[in-house]
Design a protein around this motif. Sequence first.
Motif, short mmCIF file in Angstrom:
data_model
loop_
_atom_site.label_atom_id
_atom_site.label_comp_id
_atom_site.label_asym_id
_atom_site.label_seq_id
_atom_site.Cartn_x
_atom_site.Cartn_y
_atom_site.Cartn_z
N GLU A 169 0.73 -1.22 -0.07
CA GLU A 169 0.00 -0.05 0.08
C GLU A 169 1.13 1.26 -0.04
O GLU A 169 0.50 2.24 -0.58
CB GLU A 169 -0.90 0.07 1.34
N GLU A 170 1.71 1.20 0.69
CA GLU A 170 2.92 2.27 1.01
C GLU A 170 3.66 2.51 -0.59
O GLU A 170 3.87 3.74 -0.75
CB GLU A 170 3.86 2.25 2.02
N GLY A 214 4.45 6.31 -2.74
CA GLY A 214 5.95 6.67 -2.89
C GLY A 214 6.81 6.76 -1.77
O GLY A 214 7.36 5.61 -1.40
N VAL A 215 7.24 8.05 -1.32
CA VAL A 215 8.26 8.14 -0.26
C VAL A 215 7.73 7.36 0.92
O VAL A 215 6.44 7.78 1.37
CB VAL A 215 8.45 9.32 0.00
N VAL A 218 12.71 7.00 3.10
CA VAL A 218 13.34 6.28 1.93
C VAL A 218 12.43 6.39 0.55
O VAL A 218 11.25 6.64 0.89
CB VAL A 218 13.62 4.87 2.34
N ASP A 219 13.03 5.99 -0.63
CA ASP A 219 12.23 6.20 -1.69
C ASP A 219 11.31 5.11 -2.27
O ASP A 219 10.53 5.12 -2.96
CB ASP A 219 13.03 6.45 -2.88
N SER A 220 11.66 3.95 -1.55
CA SER A 220 10.94 2.77 -1.86
C SER A 220 10.68 1.71 -0.67
O SER A 220 11.69 1.84 0.17
CB SER A 220 11.47 2.07 -3.19
#
Length: 100
Positions: A11-12, A16-17, A27-29
């Motif tokens: 879901e996150e 994105g971030v 973090v980016d992923s």
Amino acid sequence: MTQEAMAWFEEEDEIGVIRCSICGVAVDSVEEALDCEWAPFFYEGNDQHGPACAGCSSALMKMDEFGEMEIKEEYRGKIHYLDEPLEDDGDYVFMGAIYN
């Protein structure tokens, strides 16, 4: 990792971030969070929070008898989560980390 945790990270990933709910580091992923050993969620009493970066997890949490991460007893009730509004009592404690 439990199916519930993987579902949360999926879901996150659509957002994105991903930001630590305690210190705010991002973090980016999902892959980066997993590589850095983030806790997707954790408990303070019966309240579920998350995610938490590896630094906050190792300093403030322990594994409970069910294999879930929980806030250590000495920190319960003392952490302000970034997604909760501040109470207007005049005493604020913030925790952060700077990485170079």
